[in-house]
Design a protein around this motif. Structure first.
Motif: not given
Length: 936
Positions: A27-45, A171-181
């Motif tokens: 996704g573009e800069t500032g779209v919330g990718k880092s926040a989604l990483l934090d969300h996944v970190a919370g799911l991992a706990a 890299a031929a890895l599966p992708e999940l697009p994060v679009a603007a709101l």
């Protein structure tokens, strides 16, 4: 989180899925990718995952393996449980010991083992933010690892910007697009975080944020605080610029010492967000910057306690707001901080310099040399270009631009190489040697123009020779080596004679490695003796060799059939060179690896390597190397009995190479024709193709396939009744001393002498010598052919019982290799010796349409001449076809044709994808030449 329900569901499924896997958030800069990483970190706990976080750093994109070090740093204590080889890989990559950088595959496997070991205690979740800034070497390893996590307890989530290209794009890895709101979700988020905005400000924020969550969260504080949007100069400025301006306001309010500290951190690539600085000591550590923490520009990494930037945009804005003098001063200080790191120190020195400075230029040159040897040729080009800008003398500037262009050419950056050499060309001045080298590589690689390229380079060498030894030795060596490469591809005796005359006139100025290339690449029949030992000596100090030296020496080793001992070296280097280094050299390395796999009987691996090389060469527009790859794939197809595919490759190759005079490839085209004809038993066609390479009884000068096709010519001559030509050619090989040139030539020379021996004792002696040769196991296809011929002779001279063991070994080898045509022939000979056909070998192919028609006409009683008149074929060609038909049908005479054709018409069973007769035929098959398949 607002407006991310769909993405969150996908991420929950990602975490809940059994086994390991990797996923890219884009996704573009500032779209919330880092926040989604934090969300996944919370799911991992709740799942008791161990979470490892890292972040790409823009300042480190040119530092090989910096990102990987950050990602793996906390796991490195587990490396104690790895074997010594994998520990050594990490030590070399992370600078703890001397040695060559491993290939992506070697390092990737070591990383997988490390992750597996760590995950055995607790499942791992690897979160990588700002993947677009990860250095190329690390990104390639992460992609390699990500594609192989299935079945493990490791999950990897990588966030990358959609507006910045990166190695993860391929890299031929599966992708999940994060679009603007969406507009609705953006309004919800803004109202939730800034509920008291006036309508005008709210509308302005929504307009300029365009659904970017970071902008929605950050802009209101400044638009609603006495700084209207129009005063910020938003207008049509791209979003990233607007956000940098927002951060800039806060940065400008900081005290000067704090801004200087942030600038040093930004220029040295201090990370952003949690996990930004996981490699202690690798980057500058910011201190006394509490004011920036309070302003929301810096955070404290909870894992290390280091100050990190809150967001990469903060880091970029800090640099943008600094004056040029401030940036240069910060770089100078950082050069002192990294005085023991050759590459990082040079980078900062270069950025701190304004005027020409020989000390800085020399430091950049050393850094470029270091990067080249570590597989960073692309970075080396940039550093040498900057070194040229900082050079104090025109001579040094020209030399460094020439070096940059030379490496750019080997890095498949031919356009950039041409620009570099043109930038050094003064109006009215003659071409520099660097310009000649670059132009020659462009002409050779892109269009195979060997004739004009040879004239161009030869003239430049003559000029240097007449001017005396004023140019550096490296310049002359480059000219000589490109001339040798052109001569090799031309495969023309006259051009080689001109090349050798030029080199002789240079005397002691010719580099010792260039002399090896000349003798190996030109004509191993006449100059190959002793080349193996010279190559081995040159390889003895591999640490001093540039990537192109390695590939050239390996080509010399190929010509004397000793490539096997250098293949591990090539396999370690090729991934590194293809991804971030000398890409063109990597193409040659792939060719060499494929050729050795082909020689060793690893034909499936050779096919895969060839396809990889074809994709690489075509994507870079290297027509010469692309056709060379097709040539090797065509040769492999011919050996396997894939005749149509082989002939298609032969036709394409011949149509491209012959008009251009690329003799190296036209010879391979003829070799493909020879091999395909031999595979289907068309010995007449095989003979005609073989003598197109070299006449019987001699070896065409400077024709590299002349000696390689020795056995082909001899065998085709024997089977077409040309025994005198066959004997003469075998004796010529012996008289030329070919057994002393290479192990393969020794094997096939002895085989050829055995096949053509008139005396049975002499034949047995030569067969024994060939089959006992220590190199035999390294060339299984050639050895199996010799055994097949030996078995046939034994059956005729000593009887079926003596022949059977030899024929079985030949048949098994052909089957193992996948050489279907040869395996069929060996199977027929086994049946003729009285051995029952084994199921694993029973895959005789059906008759072709032409073979069946000829067989039917022969069964009806027509003579070869009559059949030829009906089918517009010569009697000799009819005889050759019948020779192939008889063993396929398991018969020995025309009288048996009618019954055999009736059996062949019965239902066929499929074995291994090929048609075969349902039951082994009990007829005895005699090995007969086509000349013997007459009208009787």
């Amino acid at each position: 989180m607002v407006g991310r329900d769909g993405v969150q569901r996908e991420l929950s499924a990602f975490m809940a899925a059994a086994g390991g896997q990797a996923l890219i958030l884009r996704g573009e800069t500032g779209v919330g990718k880092s926040a989604l990483l934090d969300h996944v970190a919370g799911l991992a706990a709740p799942e008791h995952h161990r979470v490892i976080r890292a972040s790409g750093v823009e300042a480190e994109t040119e530092l090989p393996f910096a990102g990987l070090h950050q990602l793996l740093y906390s796991l490195l204590p587990h490396s104690a449980g790895l074997d010594e080889g994998h520990r050594a890989v990490f030590d070399v990559v992370f600078g703890l010991r001397e040695g060559r950088a491993p290939s992506v595959m070697s390092l990737g496997i070591a990383v997988l083992d490390l992750l597996s070991l760590a995950a055995s205690e607790k499942p791992l979740l690897l979160l990588l933010d700002d993947g677009q800034w990860m250095d190329a070497s690390s990104a390639e390893v992460c992609g390699f690892v990500g594609r192989r996590l299935t079945g493990s307890s490791v999950k990897m989530l990588i966030a990358v910007r959609s507006d910045v290209g990166s190695r993860f794009d391929t890299a031929a890895l599966p992708e999940l697009p994060v679009a603007a709101l969406s507009e609705e979700a953006a309004g919800q988020l803004l109202d939730l975080r800034h509920p008291r905005l006036d309508p005008r400000t709210r509308s302005s924020v929504l307009e300029h944020a365009m659904g970017n969550p970071l902008a929605l969260l950050e802009l209101p504080a400044y638009l609603d605080g006495g700084h209207p949007g129009r005063d910020l100069g938003f207008g049509n400025i791209p979003l990233s610029r607007r956000l940098q301006h927002v951060y800039g306001i806060r940065i400008e309010r900081l005290a000067a010492p704090v801004r200087e500290e942030l600038l040093r951190g930004a220029l040295d690539g201090v990370g952003a967000g949690p996990g930004g600085n996981r490699a202690p000591g690798a980057r500058y550590r910011m201190r006394e910057a509490d004011e920036a923490v309070t302003a929301g520009l810096l955070d404290i990494d909870p894992a290390t306690g280091d100050l990190v930037f809150r967001h990469p945009l903060v880091r970029a804005t800090v640099v943008q707001l600094a004056t040029p003098n401030q940036r240069r001063a910060a770089h100078a200080e950082l050069a002192q901080v990294h005085r023991d790191d050759v590459e990082r120190r040079a980078r900062h020195l270069a950025a701190s310099a304004v005027d020409p400075d020989e000390e800085v230029a020399a430091a950049l040159e050393a850094a470029a040399d270091s990067a080249t040897r570590r597989g960073g040729a692309v970075a080396a080009v940039a550093w040498l270009t900057r070194a040229a800008e900082l050079s104090e003398t025109p001579a040094d500037r020209s030399r460094r631009l020439g070096d940059a262009a030379f490496i750019a050419g080997h890095a498949a950056l031919l356009d950039q190489a041409q620009k570099l050499v043109r930038s050094d060309l003064l109006p009215g001045a003659s071409e520099s040697p660097a310009t000649v080298v670059t132009s020659a590589y462009v002409a050779l690689y892109e269009d195979g123009d060997v004739r004009s390229a040879h004239r161009h380079v030869a003239a430049a060498i003559e000029t240097l020779r007449e001017d005396g030894p004023h140019e550096p030795a490296a310049i002359l060596a480059r000219l000589v080596n490109v001339l040798l490469a052109i001569s090799q591809y031309a495969g023309d005796a006259a051009l080689w004679e001109r090349t050798e005359q030029l080199m002789d006139s240079l005397g002691a100025r010719v580099d010792t490695r260039s002399a090896i290339y000349r003798d190996a690449w030109s004509d191993v029949v006449r100059h190959g003796a002793g080349v193996h030992e010279r190559v081995e000596h040159a390889f003895s100090d591999g640490s001093e060799l540039e990537p192109w030296d390695v590939s050239r020496l390996a080509v010399a080793a190929y010509h004397v059939d000793t490539l096997r001992q250098y293949r591990p070296y090539l396999q370690r280097a090729v991934d590194r060179e293809v991804e971030t280094g000398a890409v063109t050299t990597g193409m040659t390395m792939l060719h060499l690896i494929m050729l050795d796999q082909l020689a060793a009987g690893e034909w499936d691996d050779a096919e895969r390597t060839g396809q990889r090389a074809l994709e690489l060469t075509t994507s870079h527009g290297h027509a010469l190397f692309a056709h060379q790859t097709r040539a090797y794939l065509g040769l492999l197809a011919a050996l396997r009995g894939q005749v149509e595919r082989a002939r298609e490759a032969q036709a394409v190759l011949d149509a491209w190479a012959r008009p251009r005079g690329v003799g190296f490839l036209t010879q391979i085209a003829d070799a493909i024709g020879t091999a395909a004809a031999l595979s289907e038993g068309d010995y007449e066609a095989a003979y005609l193709y073989a003598i197109g390479i070299t006449p019987p009884g001699s070896f065409e000068r400077c024709a590299h396939q002349a000696s390689r096709t020795l056995l082909d010519l001899v065998e085709a001559a024997v089977h077409t009744g040309r025994l005198e030509q066959a004997r003469r050619h075998a004796r010529a090989a012996s008289d030329a001393g070919l057994p002393g040139v290479s192990p393969r030539l020794a094997l096939i020379t002895y085989g050829a002498l055995a096949m053509t021996a008139a005396d049975d004792k002499e034949a047995e002696d030569m067969y024994a010598r060939a089959e006992a040769h220590p190199a035999g196991a390294g060339f299984p296809f050639e050895l199996a052919r010799i055994r097949l011929a030996h078995g046939v002779r034994l059956r005729h001279t000593q009887g079926p019982k003596a022949a059977r063991p030899v024929l079985v070994r030949a048949a098994e080898s052909f089957e193992r290799l996948g050489a279907t045509g040869w395996a069929e022939r060996a199977q027929a000979e086994l049946r003729a010796s009285g051995a029952p056909a084994r199921g694993s070998l029973s895959y005789l192919t059906a008759l072709t349409w032409q073979e069946r028609r000829i067989a039917e006409l022969a069964a009806s009683g027509l003579t070869n001449k009559e059949i030829g008149e009906r089918m517009r074929l010569s009697p000799r060609t009819v005889s050759s076809h019948l020779y192939r038909v008889f063993p396929k049908l398991g018969i020995t005479s025309r009288a048996a044709l009618r019954d055999a054709l009736g059996k062949a018409a019965s239902p066929l069973r499929r074995v291994g994808g090929h048609s075969s007769l349902g039951e082994p035929d009990q007829h005895v098959v005699h090995h007969r030449s086509p000349a013997a398949v007459d009208d009787q």
